[in-house]
Design an enzyme around this catalytic site. Structure first.
Site, PDB file in Angstrom:
ATOM      1  CD  GLU A   1      -2.741  -1.175   2.503  1.00 22.58           C
ATOM      2  OE1 GLU A   1      -3.759  -0.466   2.549  1.00 22.58           O
ATOM      3  OE2 GLU A   1      -2.361  -1.883   3.462  1.00 22.58           O
TER       4      GLU A   1
ATOM      5  CD  GLU B   1       2.994   0.619   8.995  1.00 29.16           C
ATOM      6  OE1 GLU B   1       1.870   0.474   8.488  1.00 29.16           O
ATOM      7  OE2 GLU B   1       3.421  -0.131   9.886  1.00 29.16           O
TER       8      GLU B   1
END
Length: 486
Positions: A318, A329
């Site tokens: 993502e 992340e």
């Protein structure tokens, strides 16, 4: 004789049902996050899961485009409610009814979406939230349970609250206890879960333990044995996952719910963006985890009783996620943003190694790079512009593109922006410092991406009406509250 035969048949049927209900086999599911710069069509993602025999998926919201893609798929779904919606749902049964009607009942039709769980919030007790969502959780659960009952769905769909592992603490697993500030609310929560037949959902990340603590033994984060086992009375722990899991078991036991089923809502290992985040480590961790869970060995406090289910984090990278926790992340996916398997992984579904997404529509094979004939000394602001919009996390320390040199860094930033802008020719200008090439500039493990043609996959247009309904609802309910207080 007919009655006797019928009674025997019914008795046998009851026995079969009882046996099947007692037999619990762990299933491997995935988290499907959609905070992406290059978003695959949801229908392609659903086909990707079906091709890989992934039977369970956890969502972080109730995006209607995603839910429509799941219609008729047979995949069991956990729908998510963002933390920001808890205040409204906790204070208004009307809002709760409307949410269930729009996001659950609308899809619970024959041949529709097989929704099994609703995740009420996402790690709402996280320490960094300083308690801002804490008081809303239980009232929201109670309202939603009543809404499900009114929709005749309470017996089929279970409410859960995914918790971060920071909700409990201990120096040894057997001494596990919920944080003192959460004792009262956790007692209420687990009582509610127990009453309604719901599991306790927890997110466990050995990677974060390793990333955040330089003294953490690296081999303890994996499943291949360790030279630093943790001895806890008669029990010995050889990996961080088991130790963390049993800390939760002990915490639940202190509240009188030591047998409560546990589901791992998130667990995984990133492939980029930090020194310990790479393809090899991710493969070793995830394969070790899957083998460990499916072996049914359980843990010292729950021998031969593994978690009900585990949901790998995540399905896809993502690229638009916040990097506040770290650059990693954006790199948790077992598949890259375009649905291509990053490494060999067997999910234990009898399907062999991961299969890539089919029918992905890529943009043309061309890239934007730094023009070698130009003076690049004034490029700083252009890089800032490119990386403020696109994802450049692989360029930083520990990233797969960190060692490609200054010109390589500039080219990577330029190309990331160029692909984000769908290869618009003007997006490779950079005041004459950029140029388009048809030769792939990827170097070693540093991949220069080519974007995907995702014009029809974004749900932003479709969410306008959906979001508008909720904005209007919040406004109306707030107005009614004000009027009621006058």
């Amino acid at each position: 004789m007919a009655e006797t035969h019928l009674s025997a048949t019914i008795f046998c049927l009851i026995l079969v049902i009882l046996r099947s209900s007692l037999r619990v086999e762990s299933a491997i599911g995935v988290n499907w996050g959609t905070v992406s710069l290059h978003r695959l069509s949801p229908s392609i993602v659903v086909d990707l899961m079906k091709d890989n025999k992934i039977q369970k998926v956890k969502l972080f919201d109730s995006d209607p485009v995603v839910l429509r893609a799941l219609v008729g798929s047979g995949i069991e779904v956990m729908v998510g409610i963002p933390n920001e919606m808890l205040a409204l749902l906790s204070s208004s049964p009307v809002a709760s009814d409307m949410w269930v009607r729009q996001n659950i009942s609308a899809y619970m039709v024959k041949g529709g979406v097989d929704i099994r769980y609703i995740a009420v919030g996402n790690e709402p007790f996280l320490t960094s939230y300083s308690g801002q969502f804490q008081s809303y959780v239980v009232p929201a659960l109670l309202n939603l349970q009543q809404s499900l009952a009114r929709a005749n769905l309470a017996g089929y769909i279970k409410l859960v609250v995914p918790c971060n592992a920071d909700a409990y603490e201990s120096s040894l697993p057997s001494q596990g206890a919920f944080r003192p500030d959460l004792t009262q609310i956790m007692t209420q929560l687990v009582s509610f879960l127990n009453s309604n037949g719901s599991p306790f959902v927890v997110n466990i990340y050995p990677f974060l333990s390793l990333y955040g603590n330089s003294d953490f033994p690296q081999d303890y984060a994996f499943f291949e044995g360790t030279s630093h086992p943790v001895t806890d009375g008669p029990n010995v722990y050889y990996n961080a996952f088991d130790g963390n899991f049993d800390t939760l078991v002990a915490a639940l036991n202190r509240l009188g719910y030591g047998q409560m089923p546990i589901v791992i809502g998130e667990v995984g290992w990133p492939t980029d963006g930090a020194v310990s985040a790479n393809l090899t480590a991710a493969r070793v961790f995830n394969q070790g985890l899957i083998n460990h869970i499916l072996s049914n060995k359980g843990t010292p406090l729950r021998p031969e009783v593994p978690p009900m289910d585990i949901y790998l984090f995540g399905l896809l990278d993502e690229g638009a996620k916040t990097t506040l926790p770290g650059n990693f992340e954006r790199h948790w996916g077992i598949f890259s943003f375009d649905g291509q398997a990053k490494y060999a992984l067997n999910l234990g579904m009898g399907n062999g190694l991961l299969k890539n997404a089919r029918d992905v529509q890529y943009l043309p094979s061309r890239w934007c790079i730094a023009n070698p004939s130009m003076d690049l000394s004034g490029v700083t602001n252009h890089i800032k512009l490119a990386c403020s919009a696109a994802d450049c996390t692989t360029l930083y320390y520990g990233g797969s593109c960190n060692g490609i040199g200054a010109k390589g860094n500039i080219s990577y930033a330029f190309n990331s922006y160029y692909q984000l802008r769908k290869q618009d020719s003007q997006s490779c200008e950079f005041d004459g410092l950029g140029m388009v090439t048809f030769l792939d500039p990827s170097v070693g493990d540093c991949r220069f991406l080519v974007g995907i043609n995702d014009n029809n996959s974004s749900s932003s247009k479709n969410l306008c009406g959906f979001g508008g309904v909720w904005v209007m609802l919040v406004w109306v309910l707030g107005f009614l509250r004000i009027m009621g207080s006058l």
